[in-house]
Design a protein around this motif. Structure first.
Motif, PDB file in Angstrom:
ATOM      1  N   ASP A  89       7.977  -0.940  10.868  1.00 42.79           N
ATOM      2  CA  ASP A  89       8.219  -0.430   9.730  1.00 42.79           C
ATOM      3  C   ASP A  89       8.282  -1.488   8.713  1.00 42.79           C
ATOM      4  O   ASP A  89       9.425  -2.398   9.220  1.00 42.79           O
ATOM      5  N   LEU A  90       7.701  -0.917   7.423  1.00 47.37           N
ATOM      6  CA  LEU A  90       7.646  -2.686   7.203  1.00 47.37           C
ATOM      7  C   LEU A  90       9.173  -2.136   6.089  1.00 47.37           C
ATOM      8  O   LEU A  90       9.886  -2.919   5.775  1.00 47.37           O
ATOM      9  N   GLY A 147       0.898  -0.887   0.264  1.00 45.39           N
ATOM     10  CA  GLY A 147      -0.322   0.015   0.317  1.00 45.39           C
ATOM     11  C   GLY A 147       0.657   1.297   0.136  1.00 45.39           C
ATOM     12  O   GLY A 147       1.743   1.196  -0.068  1.00 45.39           O
ATOM     13  N   TRP A 158     -18.857   4.069   4.815  1.00 45.52           N
ATOM     14  CA  TRP A 158     -18.591   3.295   5.931  1.00 45.52           C
ATOM     15  C   TRP A 158     -19.835   3.771   7.435  1.00 45.52           C
ATOM     16  O   TRP A 158     -18.805   3.773   8.467  1.00 45.52           O
ATOM     17  N   LYS A 207       3.100  -0.095  10.218  1.00 45.00           N
ATOM     18  CA  LYS A 207       3.585   0.939  11.723  1.00 45.00           C
ATOM     19  C   LYS A 207       2.008   1.676  12.377  1.00 45.00           C
ATOM     20  O   LYS A 207       2.917   1.959  13.556  1.00 45.00           O
ATOM     21  N   GLN A 223     -13.273  -0.914   1.282  1.00 44.10           N
ATOM     22  CA  GLN A 223     -13.106  -0.498  -0.165  1.00 44.10           C
ATOM     23  C   GLN A 223     -11.988  -1.945  -0.370  1.00 44.10           C
ATOM     24  O   GLN A 223     -12.017  -2.301  -1.053  1.00 44.10           O
ATOM     25  N   HIS A 224     -10.866  -1.533  -0.009  1.00 45.08           N
ATOM     26  CA  HIS A 224      -9.642  -2.314  -0.095  1.00 45.08           C
ATOM     27  C   HIS A 224     -10.472  -3.913   0.703  1.00 45.08           C
ATOM     28  O   HIS A 224      -9.948  -4.907   0.172  1.00 45.08           O
TER      29      HIS A 224
HETATM   30  C1  LIG Z   1     -16.069   4.346  -4.881  1.00 41.85           C
HETATM   31  C2  LIG Z   1     -14.510   3.817  -3.956  1.00 41.85           C
HETATM   32  C3  LIG Z   1     -13.837   2.839  -4.127  1.00 41.85           C
HETATM   33  C4  LIG Z   1     -12.306   1.692  -4.159  1.00 41.85           C
HETATM   34  N1  LIG Z   1     -11.270   1.172  -4.332  1.00 41.85           N
HETATM   35  C5  LIG Z   1     -10.864   1.020  -3.656  1.00 41.85           C
HETATM   36  C6  LIG Z   1      -9.791  -0.935  -4.086  1.00 41.85           C
HETATM   37  O1  LIG Z   1     -11.004  -0.590  -5.361  1.00 41.85           O
HETATM   38  N2  LIG Z   1      -8.659  -0.943  -3.485  1.00 41.85           N
HETATM   39  C7  LIG Z   1      -8.151  -0.138  -2.726  1.00 41.85           C
HETATM   40  O2  LIG Z   1      -7.404  -0.969  -2.108  1.00 41.85           O
HETATM   41  N3  LIG Z   1      -8.677   1.107  -2.366  1.00 41.85           N
HETATM   42  C8  LIG Z   1     -10.471   1.470  -2.981  1.00 41.85           C
HETATM   43  N4  LIG Z   1     -10.801   2.896  -2.415  1.00 41.85           N
HETATM   44  C9  LIG Z   1     -10.059   3.894  -1.340  1.00 41.85           C
HETATM   45  C10 LIG Z   1     -10.367   3.306  -0.689  1.00 41.85           C
HETATM   46  O3  LIG Z   1     -10.744   3.567   0.814  1.00 41.85           O
HETATM   47  C11 LIG Z   1      -8.505   4.206   0.719  1.00 41.85           C
HETATM   48  O4  LIG Z   1      -8.289   5.148  -0.248  1.00 41.85           O
HETATM   49  C12 LIG Z   1      -7.303   3.172  -0.070  1.00 41.85           C
HETATM   50  O5  LIG Z   1      -7.544   1.488  -0.269  1.00 41.85           O
HETATM   51  C13 LIG Z   1      -5.842   3.261   1.027  1.00 41.85           C
HETATM   52  O6  LIG Z   1      -4.857   2.604   0.338  1.00 41.85           O
HETATM   53  P1  LIG Z   1      -3.695   2.279   1.564  1.00 41.85           P
HETATM   54  O7  LIG Z   1      -3.732   2.036   2.349  1.00 41.85           O
HETATM   55  O8  LIG Z   1      -2.420   1.886   0.681  1.00 41.85           O
HETATM   56  O9  LIG Z   1      -3.095   3.896   2.455  1.00 41.85           O
HETATM   57  P2  LIG Z   1      -3.831   4.505   3.379  1.00 41.85           P
HETATM   58  O10 LIG Z   1      -5.114   4.355   3.762  1.00 41.85           O
HETATM   59  O11 LIG Z   1      -2.631   5.717   2.772  1.00 41.85           O
HETATM   60  O12 LIG Z   1      -2.791   4.234   4.067  1.00 41.85           O
HETATM   61  C14 LIG Z   1      -1.875   3.875   4.341  1.00 41.85           C
HETATM   62  C15 LIG Z   1      -0.740   2.631   5.424  1.00 41.85           C
HETATM   63  O13 LIG Z   1       0.393   2.520   5.391  1.00 41.85           O
HETATM   64  C16 LIG Z   1       1.341   2.391   6.679  1.00 41.85           C
HETATM   65  N5  LIG Z   1       2.668   3.394   6.616  1.00 41.85           N
HETATM   66  C17 LIG Z   1       2.928   3.924   6.274  1.00 41.85           C
HETATM   67  N6  LIG Z   1       4.171   3.883   6.158  1.00 41.85           N
HETATM   68  C18 LIG Z   1       4.175   3.019   7.070  1.00 41.85           C
HETATM   69  C19 LIG Z   1       5.925   2.159   6.470  1.00 41.85           C
HETATM   70  N7  LIG Z   1       7.051   2.852   6.191  1.00 41.85           N
HETATM   71  N8  LIG Z   1       5.681   0.591   7.162  1.00 41.85           N
HETATM   72  C20 LIG Z   1       4.530   0.220   7.963  1.00 41.85           C
HETATM   73  N9  LIG Z   1       3.528   0.494   7.906  1.00 41.85           N
HETATM   74  C21 LIG Z   1       3.799   2.086   6.961  1.00 41.85           C
HETATM   75  C22 LIG Z   1      -0.054   3.676   7.258  1.00 41.85           C
HETATM   76  O14 LIG Z   1       0.328   3.512   8.979  1.00 41.85           O
HETATM   77  C23 LIG Z   1      -1.207   3.164   6.604  1.00 41.85           C
HETATM   78  O15 LIG Z   1      -2.016   2.441   7.381  1.00 41.85           O
HETATM   79  C24 LIG Z   1     -11.657   2.469  -2.936  1.00 41.85           C
HETATM   80  C25 LIG Z   1     -12.587   4.286  -2.754  1.00 41.85           C
HETATM   81  C26 LIG Z   1     -13.770   4.380  -3.750  1.00 41.85           C
HETATM   82  C27 LIG Z   1     -14.158   5.838  -3.040  1.00 41.85           C
END
Ligand SMILES: Cc1cc2nc3c(=O)[nH]c(=O)nc-3n(C[C@H](O)[C@H](O)[C@H](O)COP(=O)(O)OP(=O)(O)OC[C@H]3O[C@@H](n4cnc5c(N)ncnc54)[C@H](O)[C@@H]3O)c2cc1C
Ligand SMILES: Nc1ncnc2c1ncn2[C@@H]1O[C@H](COP(=O)(O)O)[C@@H](O)[C@H]1O
Lengths: 317, 264
Positions: free
Chosen positions: A301-302, A205, B14, A284, A268-269
């Motif tokens: 930390d990943l 992510g 949500w 983290k 959504q994920h």
């Molecule tokens: C209609 C709609 C459809 C969607 N469809 C999808 C979909 O199909 N798939 C999807 O994934 N999302 C979808 N989303 C988006 C979803 O709401 C999130 O925004 C998205 O999943 C966030 O991605 P993320 O977890 O990578 O990022 P973030 O939410 O920003 O999370 C990143 C995470 O990484 C952690 N992190 C940061 N640095 C480090 C490190 N060095 N080591 C360890 N951990 C760390 C943080 O603590 C945080 O928890 C959709 C949204 C909408 C509105």
């Protein structure tokens, strides 16, 4: 015995795993008749026989590759009229669902999408669906026409059984119309297992910080023999291609093991990975919602945790 | 160019969403409704196409079409404040409980009446998640289906898109009229401006009943649906797992877990 139509998915002669799942499922309800559009049926036949297909209707025409969804739906509608099957099964991916939708209109029958299970019931097949991001389990059925069900990939385990897979040529009686496909751009195929079929998926992510940081996800996937997945944050940012997105608007996966690395676990994920058998999370932030799902989680930390894990895997090999 | 954008109001993703015990339809009253997020991309695409048409000296109009209860008017307002010109609200108690097939019938009846050169839908609704509406409507209306686009180009009466596929994309073309659906990589939906919000209050919203649209009441609603819910239950929460803090041994701990489960 009742006849069940299964729309095959294949890349040339290569039968996709989801098709073997559908044949296995079809045998719960009767004889599996595979519907094969395009080339490759002769070479694919043995594989279909191995999983118990009774026959294969082959429409070896290029229209199915040249037009979007309509010819496949038209062919199925024609076969429904000729063969009166008890059930039509398609793969529950975007393409399969669209074929199912068009077919439903053509034959005025109910369609159920995203089924995770299908069982015989007193009034016909009963589908289990997992809705609202997995929070609610629904059982539903079709009450008009020939039931059409789009099954989520990985919902059933393919089981070999004896079958003839006797080939029978069929052809479309109407001309193909609709939107024409003028070009196909297929991403280079890696040696990794296909995302929706893989038994292990390693997903990264936003926490990976960029395309370069995402490399550690690929390394871990390769060490585990896994497919690579990504959150929407990653594909939106262009760190990894769109077709690897897992979630509501990406692919739905249901592997034996899902590793979420640097993913927060937005609803959504989760909608795309919630039914994974075992879930591991590295994040983290101890408050990240992904930990609610994890069988095993590490708060850290990943960029420290994953390299150490890679080292440990290396030692055990 | 007459562009119709299909907008559905859905319960907030949500919030805790539930089916009603009485008839297993979605409990829309107890949660906030908002525009299906994926339809915002459809609205944006419609607005951009209309702007390009006008810039080229052609007339263009964007109409929002929504089928849903009274509350869905909020979503219509938002779509109008983003810049759509007018809206049609298909509103009738007889529609409650419609499934995908009957919804497509009802929407097709309205589209037949109001006319269109281009229908734009979202790729799926976040509540029903069927992802079938564009395909069903193209079938009902007898026009090409140009769906799952992550890029749309219009050139006279030709339309070309990039259709997202399992392992890349297809280039697809057809002529107008057509039904398009867009995925969330197509564009970046705009926020309504203050001016847009004020202007939306004066934009026309036509309400249509089943009778107005020539819809047979027997083919919609719970009674007209071709599918039915047999039962529904809340999934029991997943059993809490083990979460450890990395004390310099996080990777090794994961490896131990994986080995114990025979993954490595
Ligand atoms: C209609 C709609 C459809 C969607 N469809 C999808 C979909 O199909 N798939 C999807 O994934 N999302 C979808 N989303 C988006 C979803 O709401 C999130 O925004 C998205 O999943 C966030 O991605 P993320 O977890 O990578 O990022 P973030 O939410 O920003 O999370 C990143 C995470 O990484 C952690 N992190 C940061 N640095 C480090 C490190 N060095 N080591 C360890 N951990 C760390 C943080 O603590 C945080 O928890 C959709 C949204 C909408 C509105
Ligand atoms: N009741 C409705 N009113 C207007 N548009 C709808 C309605 N239901 C579905 N749609 C459109 O069809 C798309 C796909 O919905 P679905 O097939 O339910 O996943 C949505 O993104 C909307 O654009």
């Amino acid at each position: 015995m009742a006849e069940i139509l299964v729309l095959a998915e294949h890349v040339d002669a290569d039968v996709k795993k989801v098709t073997l799942e559908l044949i296995t499922l079809a045998r719960r309800f009767g004889e599996a008749s595979v519907v094969w559009t395009g080339a490759g049926a002769e070479e694919g036949q043995a594989r279909l026989a191995e999983y118990g297909a009774t026959r294969v209707y082959v429409a070896a025409d290029s229209v199915y590759d040249d037009y979007v969804t309509n010819p496949a739906a038209e062919l199925l509608a024609q076969l429904v009229k000729e063969k009166s099957p008890a059930l039509v099964l398609v793969a529950g991916n975007a393409q399969g669902k669209e074929v199912a939708g068009r077919l439903a209109v053509k034959i005025d029958s109910g369609v159920l999408t995203d089924a995770v299970d299908l069982q015989p019931g007193a009034d016909g097949p009963v589908a289990e669906q997992s809705v609202f991001g997995g929070a609610t389990i629904v059982h539903s059925r079709v009450r008009r026409g020939t039931p059409i069900v789009a099954m989520r990939p990985n919902a059933v385990a393919p089981e070999p059984a004896a079958g003839d897979a006797a080939i029978e040529a069929v052809s479309l009686s109407a001309d193909a119309t609709g939107a024409r496909i003028t070009n196909r751009v297929v991403a280079e195929r890696s040696d990794r297992p296909e995302l929706s079929e893989a038994s292990i998926v390693v997903s990264g992510g936003r926490g990976t910080g960029g395309a370069e940081g995402f490399g550690v996800i690929e390394q871990l996937a390769d060490a585990m023999g896994a497919a690579v997945g990504a959150s929407r944050a990653v594909t939106d940012a262009g760190w990894y291609p769109h077709q690897f997105q897992v979630g509501q608007t990406g692919k739905t996966v249901s592997p034996q093991l899902y590793m979420a690395i640097g993913i927060s676990g937005a609803i959504q994920h989760r909608a795309g990975m919630q039914t994974s058998k075992t879930i591991i999370a590295v994040n983290k932030d101890p408050e990240a919602p992904i930990f609610e799902l994890a069988d095993f989680g590490v708060v850290g930390d990943l960029f420290k945790v994953v390299p150490q894990l890679l080292e440990e895997i290396g030692k055990r090999k | 160019m007459n562009i119709v954008v299909l907008v559905k109001q859905v319960p907030d993703t949500w919030a805790e969403r539930k089916l009603k015990d009485a008839d297993a339809t979605l409990d829309r009253a107890s949660v906030d409704g908002l525009i299906n997020e994926l339809d915002e991309y459809a609205i944006e695409e419609g607005l951009q196409i209309a702007e390009a048409q006008r810039a080229a000296g052609n007339e263009a109009e964007v109409t929002i079409l929504t089928m849903g209860p009274e509350k869905a008017a909020e979503s219509i307002r938002k779509a109008l404040s983003m810049g759509a010109d007018k809206a049609v609200h298909l509103l009738d108690d007889g529609l409650a409980g419609s499934d995908g097939l009957s919804t497509s019938y009802a929407l097709a009846q309205v589209l037949g009446q109001i006319g269109f050169d281009l229908v734009i839908a979202g790729s799926e609704s976040t509540d029903a998640r069927m992802g079938v509406m564009a395909a069903m409507l193209a079938e009902r209306l007898g026009v090409p289906q140009v769906s799952l686009a992550n890029k749309v180009e219009i050139d006279g009466t030709a339309i070309r898109i990039r259709r997202a596929s399992e392992d890349g994309y297809f280039e697809v073309e057809s002529t107008l009229p057509a039904v398009v659906s867009v995925v969330e990589k197509t564009n970046e939906p705009r926020y309504p401006s203050f001016k847009g919000i004020m202007a939306a209050k004066k934009k026309p919203v036509q309400t249509m009943s089943l009778a107005d649209a020539g819809i047979d009441p027997a083919l919609v609603g719970l009674g007209g649906a071709a599918t039915e819910v047999v039962d529904h239950t809340q999934r029991p929460p997943r059993q809490a797992g083990t979460v450890v803090k990395d004390e310099g041994d996080g990777g090794a701990k994961v490896a131990e877990f994986l080995a114990a489960q025979k993954f490595i």
